[in-house]
Design a protein around this motif. Structure first.
Motif, short mmCIF file in Angstrom:
data_model
loop_
_atom_site.label_atom_id
_atom_site.label_comp_id
_atom_site.label_asym_id
_atom_site.label_seq_id
_atom_site.Cartn_x
_atom_site.Cartn_y
_atom_site.Cartn_z
N ALA A 465 98.45 42.67 -57.01
CA ALA A 465 99.16 43.37 -55.95
C ALA A 465 99.37 42.48 -54.73
O ALA A 465 98.43 41.85 -54.23
N LEU A 466 100.62 42.42 -54.26
CA LEU A 466 100.91 41.82 -52.97
C LEU A 466 100.74 42.85 -51.87
O LEU A 466 100.41 42.50 -50.73
N LEU A 484 108.88 38.08 -61.81
CA LEU A 484 109.49 39.25 -61.20
C LEU A 484 108.57 39.83 -60.13
O LEU A 484 107.34 39.82 -60.27
N ARG A 485 109.16 40.35 -59.07
CA ARG A 485 108.42 41.08 -58.06
C ARG A 485 108.82 42.55 -58.17
O ARG A 485 110.01 42.88 -58.10
N LEU A 486 107.83 43.42 -58.35
CA LEU A 486 108.09 44.82 -58.69
C LEU A 486 107.58 45.75 -57.61
O LEU A 486 106.55 45.49 -56.97
N TYR A 487 108.29 46.87 -57.46
CA TYR A 487 107.81 47.94 -56.59
C TYR A 487 107.56 49.17 -57.44
O TYR A 487 108.44 49.63 -58.18
N GLY A 496 113.00 46.05 -58.60
CA GLY A 496 112.40 44.74 -58.72
C GLY A 496 113.39 43.65 -58.39
O GLY A 496 114.61 43.87 -58.35
N GLN A 497 112.84 42.48 -58.13
CA GLN A 497 113.67 41.33 -57.79
C GLN A 497 113.09 40.10 -58.47
O GLN A 497 111.87 39.95 -58.58
N ARG A 498 113.98 39.24 -58.94
CA ARG A 498 113.49 37.98 -59.48
C ARG A 498 112.94 37.15 -58.32
O ARG A 498 113.57 37.05 -57.25
N ILE A 499 111.78 36.54 -58.52
CA ILE A 499 111.19 35.71 -57.47
C ILE A 499 112.13 34.57 -57.11
O ILE A 499 112.23 34.15 -55.95
N ALA A 500 112.87 34.08 -58.11
CA ALA A 500 113.82 33.00 -57.87
C ALA A 500 114.93 33.41 -56.90
O ALA A 500 115.56 32.55 -56.27
#
Length: 726
Positions: A465-466, A484-487, A496-500
């Motif tokens: 978790a961030l 991937l960064r997920l909510y 979600g968003q790709r970290i890239a």
């Protein structure tokens, strides 16, 4: 002549009268809880916390009612008791039929829990208070009636809880599917009026001279440890019931059906335990309760996986039932004699209210997740531990076995970094089982061993978790995995968003909003590109914003301020920063906010507020759709994102579309996770005033007609969630 001198036939009528009175009173008391919560849902929204806070209100008023009954029976003569209580009942008639107080308004910027408590107090406070005093008061009156078993009137509590159980099940299974809220509240008002006659008859029966000496005898002094034990045994089932309800509501929905099942089982445990009959032998009951507590702890700790399957729902409900049975049976065995009856019930109500206070007010302040459930399970374990004469060596031995059980899992994290969490969980569970076997002969040691394993898991299992936090409206988790960064809200990924894409000019929308999905199809169609004004109900992480075209005016509606804070924080997600600019976010329940606005003439209005897998009914009724259409341009498109594991939300939409003469389309998109793990399956529906308004979407074969299944149209007054179960 007193009651005991009357003919046998007359005496047999006495328990029937009192049973009928307490049954009717309890039915009204527990019917009003889901009924009034259903009344206020269109006003305050459908968060699971609404029910938790409502339960705190009901439990607090129950304390007031029990305290009133305690003082009334201790310090007021029987004739005056009857007069005073009938006066309270008559004053409550002024609140009938029950409704939201005229002029009451919900302030989305104010404290949510406090406003909910005030609304319930203003709308149903006095009637509920009058009803809450009846259980101990009627039992006390029966003790003065000279009827059979008058010296031990606790059997009436079983009749009381049976009436409560019938009412709770009757609301979602009979009343709500068959009748509208207005008809239900009218019927409830008739029952409340009739109760006055039963109270009068019962009070008259209690006026005879029988047992006068007992009624005013000085009771034995209660010991503090007795009061603590009663309160503790009442606290555990109350807190656990609310934890189970919140856990299920996050996925299934904050609706009366979900609320009343755990509460009904809670009441059923009173019916089964407040009796001389034994439920099961202690040698079986105690081990069963211990195993159930271990299973509950595994689920609440997330060690069985994040998704809430029907099997887990069944275990949560069944497990809670077993624990509540054990707690309430222990409570019944610890009951005092009838001279302390009102003090016993008063202390019970305090314990129950403390459970509500812990879950609805204290836990959200202390914990970032739904950790109150695990804490309550650990506290419940103390019921099984004989605390008298426990040796320190026993506790140390248990702690040693527990920590040793966690060592293999810890060693794996050090030797093989990145070990799969499932494998670590299995190792922890296996180690815990061995520790339990080794300490089973000493309950206190076994308890400490299990608590140690659970505590150690927090250090062994990886936490990706961030951000982990919670608000009145639910839990919030931001994490990273596989680029991937997920909510997540509840147990569902809401964006979600790709970290890239942290450095990209425009992040690519993913999951339900993937470019291949139906939501994207609407936004990228010719109608979507030409739209000038777009409204979105349900912000999420702002994924849809990156379908915005230059010159378009976008506005968002979001009930939870924490969601906006997460969406606008570029450390987590960049959709709003990169694509939405200064687009406004209107905070508050969308229906309330939209109702207060002038018509917005949106070319596209998106309803994407179906949090987790629940269904906010008040956002799906015929009145809600009429409100949305008022804010839609003549050729505008109303879009619903209705992906859901449990409910077919297209059914009520199809009914309203047919009733309002609208054109409906829907699409079940299968997704393509084999090619792109972030290309998820999703379901969407559209409503327009004409075929022409659909533009190029009208000829897209992926969008099929939205059908009316012929069932009743959902309204604010009448909506049956059972009718749309898949």
């Amino acid at each position: 002549m007193h009651i005991s001198d009357t003919p046998k036939t007359a005496r047999s009528v006495v328990p029937i009268l009192f049973v009928a009175t307490i049954f009717l009173s309890a039915s009204l008391l527990f019917f009003v809880q889901p009924m009034f919560a259903r009344i206020v849902l269109p006003t305050i929204g459908g968060s699971p916390a609404v029910w938790t806070t409502a339960m705190l209100f009901f439990q607090t008023v129950l304390i007031a009612g029990y305290l009133y009954a305690h003082l009334l029976t201790r310090h007021v003569a029987p004739r005056a008791q009857l007069i005073i209580h009938l006066g309270v009942w008559a004053s409550a008639l002024l609140f009938l039929p029950l409704a939201i107080p005229e002029g009451w308004r919900f302030d989305p910027t104010g404290p949510m829990a406090w406003q909910t408590l005030l609304l319930f107090a203003a709308g149903v406070g006095l009637p509920f208070f009058a009803l809450s005093a009846n259980a101990p008061l009627i039992q006390f009156w029966y003790g003065r009636s000279g009827g059979p078993s008058a010296d031990d009137p606790y059997f009436l509590y079983g009749a009381s809880n049976l009436g409560s159980l019938v009412a709770l099940l009757g609301f979602p299974l009979v009343a709500e599917p068959l009748f509208g809220v207005s008809a239900i509240t009218f019927g409830w008002a008739i029952g409340f009026v009739a109760l006055g006659a039963f109270l009068l008859a019962s009070g008259v029966m209690a006026r005879g001279p029988a047992l006068r000496t007992f009624a005013f005898a000085k009771p034995a002094r209660l010991q503090p440890r007795q009061l603590i034990l009663w309160a503790y045994l009442a606290f555990i089932p109350s807190s656990l019931m609310l934890s189970v309800t919140s856990k299920i509501s996050l996925d299934i929905g904050a609706v009366p059906l979900v609320w009343v099942i755990p509460l009904s089982l809670y009441l059923l445990t009173f019916v089964l335990t407040f009796t001389h009959r034994q439920i099961m032998p202690e040698r079986l009951f105690k081990p069963l309760t211990a195993l159930v507590l271990v299973g509950l702890l595994l689920i609440f700790a997330g060690l069985t996986g994040p998704l809430m399957s029907w099997a887990k729902v069944a275990f949560l409900i069944g497990g809670f039932f077993v624990v509540a049975l054990y707690a309430h049976r222990t409570l019944y065995l610890a009951r005092p004699d009838a001279s302390q009856l009102t003090a016993f019930y008063l202390t019970m109500s305090v314990g129950g209210a403390l459970g509500g206070l812990f879950n609805s007010i204290i836990a959200p302040t202390l914990f970032a997740g739904l950790y109150e459930a695990g804490a309550t399970v650990l506290m419940a374990g103390l019921m099984l531990v004989p605390l008298a004469r426990v040796r320190a060596s026993t506790l140390l031995r248990g702690a040693g076995f527990g920590l040793a059980a966690a060592l293999p899992a810890y060693a794996l994290t050090q030797l093989i970094p990145g070990t799969d969490p499932t494998a670590l969980t299995l190792v922890l569970v296996a180690g815990g089982f061995v520790a339990l076997l080794l300490t089973r002969a000493q309950p206190a040691g076994a308890y400490v061993a299990m608590a140690s394993v659970f505590a150690a898991s927090a250090f062994v299992l990886p936490d990706t978790a961030l951000l982990r936090d919670r608000s009145f409206f639910g839990t919030h988790l931001v994490s990273e995995t596989q680029g991937l960064r997920l909510y997540g809200n509840g147990t569902t990924i809401h964006g979600g968003q790709r970290i890239a894409d942290d450095t990209a000019a425009r992040p690519e929308p993913l999951y339900y909003y993937h470019p291949n999905g139906p939501m994207a199809q609407v936004m990228t169609s010719a109608r979507g590109r030409d739209a000038q004004r777009i409204g979105v109900v349900g912000l999420g992480v702002g994924s849809l914003a990156c379908y915005a075209q230059p010159g378009q005016d976008w506005q968002f509606y979001e009930i939870d301020p924490m969601v906006e804070a997460i969406a606008r924080d570029a450390r987590y997600f960049r959709f709003m920063e990169a694509c939405a600019g200064d687009a406004p976010v209107h905070l508050g329940d969308a229906r309330i906010v939209l109702a207060a606005q002038e018509p917005q003439a949106y070319d596209i209005l998106v309803i994407d507020a179906y949090s987790s897998d629940s269904v906010p009914v008040h956002l799906t009724t015929d009145e809600a759709i009429r409100l949305y259409m008022r804010h839609l341009a003549p050729d505008g498109i109303l879009v619903f994102h209705i992906s859901n594991r449990y409910y077919a939300i297209d059914r009520p939409l199809g009914r309203s579309a047919d009733a309002q003469g609208l054109i409906g389309r829907k699409q079940h998109y299968a997704g393509n996770v084999a090619q792109d793990p972030a290309d998820w399956a999703s379901i969407a529906a559209t409503l327009t005033r004409s075929e022409a308004a659909l533009g190029d979407l009208g000829t897209d074969p992926r969008w099929t007609p939205l059908q009316n299944d012929g069932a009743p149209v959902w309204t604010d007054d009448h909506a049956d969630l059972l009718s749309i179960l898949k």
